[in-house]
Design a protein around this motif. Structure first.
Motif, mmCIF file in Angstrom:
data_model
loop_
_atom_site.group_PDB
_atom_site.id
_atom_site.type_symbol
_atom_site.label_atom_id
_atom_site.label_comp_id
_atom_site.label_asym_id
_atom_site.label_seq_id
_atom_site.Cartn_x
_atom_site.Cartn_y
_atom_site.Cartn_z
ATOM 1 N N ILE A 1 56.345 48.213 41.234
ATOM 2 C CA ILE A 1 54.892 47.998 41.148
ATOM 3 C C ILE A 1 54.635 46.597 40.586
ATOM 4 N N ASP A 2 53.438 46.049 40.886
ATOM 5 C CA ASP A 2 53.068 44.706 40.424
ATOM 6 C C ASP A 2 51.547 44.547 40.498
ATOM 7 N N ASP A 3 51.036 43.502 39.830
ATOM 8 C CA ASP A 3 49.623 43.086 39.925
ATOM 9 C C ASP A 3 48.645 44.236 39.741
ATOM 10 N N ILE A 4 48.661 44.807 38.537
ATOM 11 C CA ILE A 4 47.750 45.908 38.206
ATOM 12 C C ILE A 4 46.443 45.306 37.696
ATOM 13 N N LEU A 5 45.316 45.833 38.158
ATOM 14 C CA LEU A 5 44.008 45.315 37.730
ATOM 15 C C LEU A 5 43.040 46.473 37.495
ATOM 16 N N PHE A 6 42.516 46.549 36.255
ATOM 17 C CA PHE A 6 41.480 47.531 35.916
ATOM 18 C C PHE A 6 40.131 46.829 36.004
ATOM 19 N N GLN A 7 39.162 47.438 36.710
ATOM 20 C CA GLN A 7 37.825 46.841 36.818
ATOM 21 C C GLN A 7 36.752 47.898 36.593
ATOM 22 N N ALA A 8 35.657 47.479 35.929
ATOM 23 C CA ALA A 8 34.527 48.396 35.729
ATOM 24 C C ALA A 8 33.764 48.532 37.039
ATOM 25 N N GLY A 9 33.185 49.717 37.265
ATOM 26 C CA GLY A 9 32.387 49.935 38.479
ATOM 27 C C GLY A 9 33.224 50.514 39.596
ATOM 28 N N PRO A 10 32.562 51.044 40.635
ATOM 29 C CA PRO A 10 33.297 51.672 41.741
ATOM 30 C C PRO A 10 34.108 50.653 42.539
ATOM 31 N N CYS A 11 35.169 51.135 43.213
ATOM 32 C CA CYS A 11 35.967 50.256 44.080
ATOM 33 C C CYS A 11 35.099 49.797 45.253
#
Length: 683
Positions: free
Chosen positions: A652-662
Motif C-alpha cells: 500500500i502507498d499514498d494514503i490520504l484522509f479528507q473531510a467530506g464525501p468522496c
C-alpha cells in the motif's frame, strides 16, 4: 499639551485592546483560556516573567497547549513571540515548536508553522490565517527532541485583523519587521517621545502626533559610496495578491535611491517600486501592485551616496486584496496547465503537421502491462513515434501558454518501455516568442523500465512561454514506447514547494510510517521498502509517490498461508458527516491473499469492515476509495493476509484522509470469492 499626550496614549491603548482578537495572550496572570493536554508534559506559567514554558526536567516527548474555540470571518494575522533554548550544540533531533490549526469537522490538525533554531533571545513568527466560516483552535506543540537540556518558552500570542505584512510601527516588536544590520546605516524607530533625540520628524503618520512611531533611515553615518539599509517584512505564509500601500517622507541633499523589492525563498529579488520625486516634505502615499503566489518577503531598501544624503521615513504599511489600478486580468491559475488525461487532453495539443505522435490510451487491469498513474485503470498518453509520418520519429505535445516572470514547478510522471538506450527518449522544452527560442530544460537519463517515475523541473522565463514534451527515437530499430500522465504545474520553485508544510492526513511513507503503527512487529508484519520486492513475479517494482520512494508491504516468504499483518492508525478525531479515505494498493502475484480495511470505533468491540480485495488484481498500483462516517474517535486498520504461495507480496502507498464525501465512487467495496478457510486461521 500633557493632557493631550495622555489622551493620545489612552487612545493608543484602547485601540490596541480593541484590535486584539480572542486567542491573544501575554501570559501575565493567566493562560487566557489556553489549556494543556494532561496526556503529555505540563506547561509552566511564569506570571512574573510573562511567559509559559516547558523543559526537559520532566520525562516525556512533548507538551501540547490548545486555545479556546476561535473564529476568523475576516483575514487575520497570528504573531507568536517565542524562544527555544538549549545547552548543547547541533543535535540530530533538536527541540521544536509547532503551531497547528485544528478545524471543526477535520480529523487532522493542519501544521501552520514549525521552528527548531535555538536563540539567545526571543524571536517572532508571523502567520497569515485565511478567513473561514468554521470555528477552530490553535494548538501549540513543544517537542523536546533528544537534547539533554532544552526548554521552549512562549511569551505572547497575538491575533489581529488584517495581513501580517501590514504595520503602523506602534507596537514594541514592529509586527515582525526586521532591520538587516549594517555597521553604518540602519532603519531605526522614530517618534514616541518629544525629547527623543531620534525623532527627526515632528509627527508620525498614524496618530499625526509626536507620540506616534515610524521607521526611518538617516545618512549621517554613511562611510562608503552606495551604503544600503534594508527593512525586511515577515515572510508571507499563504498566497496573496492586491495593492500594497505605505506612506513615506524623503529629504535629500544628494541622490538617495528608495526601492521596494520582493524576495522569494531562493533569494531572487524583483523590483516593484522606486521613488520618482526628489523631495517629499510631507507624508506621501505610495501604492504598488503586489503579487505573492508563493512565500515572499517585502524589502524596503534605501541606498545613500554620501553622509549628506538626507533621510527616508516610512509609516503605515497596509495591504488590500484588490489591485491598486483597476486591473481586469484574473490571476493565472496553474491548474489550467495540468492534466490527468482522464477526460481529454485538457489544454494540451499536437501540431497537425507532426502527425499524431501521442495517443490517449487506457489499459484494462491485467498482470502483464501497467495501467495509468492516476488510478491504475484510467487514461494516459502514449507516444509511439515509430509510425508517425514525420522523419526522425519525433512526437511533440504542446502545453498552454504560461505568463512570463513567474517561477513555476512542473511535475509529471513518465514510464518507458522497449528501448535499448533510454537517454534522451523523452525531453521537455520551453518554447518562447512564437517558437523561435527553444530551450531544453530536462531529458530522461535512465529509469526503471515500466515504472511510473516522477520528474520535477523548476523554471522562470521573462517572456510568455510553452512547455513542450518531445518523445524521440534514435532509429526505427531502437524505438520503444513513452508514457506520460498526471502533469501538474504549481507556482514557486519545486525546492520551495518541498519546504512547504505537509498536507494534513496524507501519508506517502517517504520519511516514516506517519500516523500508523504495527499491531506487532516480527515476521508477520508490514515493512517499509523502496525498489522491487525480493521475490520475482510479485510485489511492485517501485512506489506510487515518485517511482523511487517508499511504500509498505508484506513479505510473503517470511509468512505462512493465512498469516495476518495489521497496520493500525493512531486514534483519529471523530467528526460529524462523511469522510473520504484514498489509498493505492498493489496486489500482483499468482498466490496473492486478501487486503482489507476496517474501521474501529472507540469503545466498540467489533471492527467494521469497509473494503476488501481478494487474489491477484493487477501489475499496476490501483486506487482505492472508501467513504465512511464516525462521530466518535476511531482507528483505521489495514489488514493483509498472506495467500497460498510466496508470490503474495501485497503493498500500500499514498494514503490520504479528507473531510467530506468522496468526489468519485468506487464500484465495488468488497470483491467476493475468498476462501472461507482463510478467515478461520489465526496466528
Amino acid at each position: 499639551a500633557v493632557t493631550a499626550a495622555r489622551f493620545v496614549l489612552a487612545a493608543l491603548r484602547l485601540a490596541g485592546a480593541a484590535l486584539l482578537f480572542p486567542g491573544s495572550c501575554t501570559f501575565e496572570d493567566s493562560a487566557c483560556g489556553y489549556q494543556w493536554d494532561y496526556a503529555h508534559l505540563p506547561w509552566t506559567l511564569h506570571g512574573e516573567g510573562h511567559y509559559i514554558s516547558v523543559d526537559t526536567s520532566y520525562e516525556g516527548e512533548k507538551a501540547v497547549l490548545s486555545s479556546p474555540d476561535l473564529y476568523s470571518e475576516e483575514w487575520s494575522c497570528v504573531r507568536l513571540i517565542y524562544q527555544i533554548a538549549t545547552t548543547s550544540g547541533t543535535s540530530s533531533d533538536p527541540a521544536r515548536l509547532n503551531l497547528y490549526q485544528r478545524q471543526e469537522g477535520e480529523s487532522f490538525d493542519r501544521l501552520l508553522w514549525s521552528a527548531k533554531e535555538p536563540s539567545d533571545s526571543w524571536l517572532i513568527a508571523s502567520l497569515d490565517l485565511r478567513n473561514s466560516t468554521k470555528k477552530y483552535k490553535l494548538v501549540l506543540e513543544g517537542e523536546m527532541g533528544q537534547d539533554k537540556s532544552s526548554s521552549i518558552a512562549v511569551f505572547e500570542i497575538k491575533i489581529t485583523s488584517g495581513y501580517c505584512i501590514e504595520c503602523d510601527f506602534e507596537e514594541n516588536h514592529l509586527c515582525g519587521y526586521v532591520n538587516r544590520w549594517n555597521p553604518n546605516v540602519n532603519w531605526f524607530v522614530g517618534g514616541g517621545n518629544i525629547r527623543n533625540s531620534q525623532a527627526i520628524l515632528p509627527k508620525d503618520h498614524t496618530l499625526k502626533s509626536a507620540l506616534g512611531h515610524y521607521m526611518y533611515v538617516d545618512s549621517v553615518y554613511v562611510k562608503h559610496f552606495q551604503e544600503v539599509a534594508q527593512l525586511i517584512s515577515p515572510r508571507t505564509t499563504t498566497s496573496i495578491s492586491g495593492c500594497l500601500s505605505f506612506y513615506y517622507q524623503l529629504k535629500q541633499e544628494s541622490s538617495i535611491v528608495f526601492t521596494v523589492y520582493l524576495r522569494d525563498m531562493s533569494g531572487f529579488y524583483e523590483e516593484i517600486w522606486k521613488t520618482d520625486s526628489a523631495l517629499n516634505a510631507d507624508w506621501a502615499l505610495a501604492e504598488v501592485d503586489f503579487n505573492a503566489p508563493y512565500p515572499m518577503e517585502v524589502i524596503f531598501e534605501v541606498a545613500f551616496n554620501s553622509a549628506k544624503g538626507g533621510y527616508v521615513a516610512l509609516d503605515d504599511i497596509s495591504f488590500s486584496p484588490v489591485y491598486c489600478r483597476n486591473q481586469t486580468g484574473t490571476p493565472f491559475n496553474p491548474a489550467s496547465a495540468g492534466c490527468n488525461f482522464e477526460e481529454d487532453l485538457c489544454n494540451f495539443y499536437q501540431d497537425q503537421k507532426d502527425g499524431p505522435g501521442w495517443s490517449r490510451v487506457k489499459v484494462k487491469r491485467n498482470v502483464y502491462r501497467a495501467g495509468d498513474h492516476t488510478t491504475g485503470f484510467g487514461y494516459y498518453l502514449l507516444a509511439n513515434t515509430k509510425f508517425t509520418s514525420q522523419p526522425g520519429y519525433i512526437g511533440r505535445l504542446y502545453g498552454p501558454t504560461l505568463p512570463g516572470n513567474l517561477q513555476f514547478c512542473l511535475r509529471f510522471y513518465y514510464a518507458l518501455y522497449g528501448f535499448f538506450k533510454m537517454s534522451g527518449t523523452l525531453a521537455v522544452y520551453i518554447f518562447e516568442e512564437n517558437h523561435i527560442v527553444q530551450e531544453k530544460i530536462w531529458s530522461v537519463l535512465d529509469s526503471p523500465k515500466g515504472v511510473w517515475t516522477q520528474a520535477e523541473i523548476s523554471f522562470k522565463k521573462p517572456m510568455p512561454c510553452q512547455v513542450v514534451f518531445v518523445s524521440w527515437c534514435k532509429s526505427f530499430w531502437d524505438c520503444g514506447l513513452v508514457a506520460l500522465d498526471d502533469v501538474s504545474l504549481s507556482l514557486g520553485s519545486c525546492q520551495a514547494a518541498d519546504l512547504l508544510l505537509p498536507t494534513p492526513g496524507e501519508c506517502t511513507f517517504e520519511k516514516d510510517e506517519c500516523v500508523f503503527t504495527q499491531k506487532k512487529r516480527g515476521r508477520g508484519s508490514w515493512h517499509r521498502k523502496r525498489g522491487p520486492t525480493p521475490t520475482s513475479y510479485t510485489g511492485p517494482k517501485g512506489d506510487h509517490t515518485t517511482g523511487v520512494g517508499y511504500y509498505m508491504y508484506i513479505e510473503a516468504s517470511n509468512m505462512v498461508y493465512g498469516q495476518r499483518a495489521y497496520l493500525v492508525s493512531r486514534s483519529l478525531r471523530g467528526t460529524p458527516g462523511k469522510q473520504c479515505l484514498t489509498f493505492f494498493y498493489h496486489m500482483y502475484g499468482a498466490g496473492t491473499g486478501l487486503l482489507s480495511v476496517y474501521l474501529k470505533k472507540e469503545g466498540d468491540d467489533e471492527d467494521i469492515p469497509l473494503w476488501r480485495r481478494t487474489g491477484e488484481q493487477s501489475i499496476s498500483w490501483l486506487r482505492g476509495l472508501i467513504e465512511y462516517e464516525s462521530d466518535t474517535n476511531y482507528q483505521i486498520i489495514f489488514e493483509a493476509i498472506r495467500g497460498v504461495s510466496i508470490r503474495s507480496d501485497t503493498a500500500i502507498d499514498d494514503i490520504l484522509f479528507q473531510a467530506g464525501p468522496c468526489l468519485e465512487v468506487e464500484e465495488i467495496q468488497f470483491s467476493s470469492g475468498y476462501p472461507d478457510s482463510l478467515n478461520e486461521i489465526e496466528y
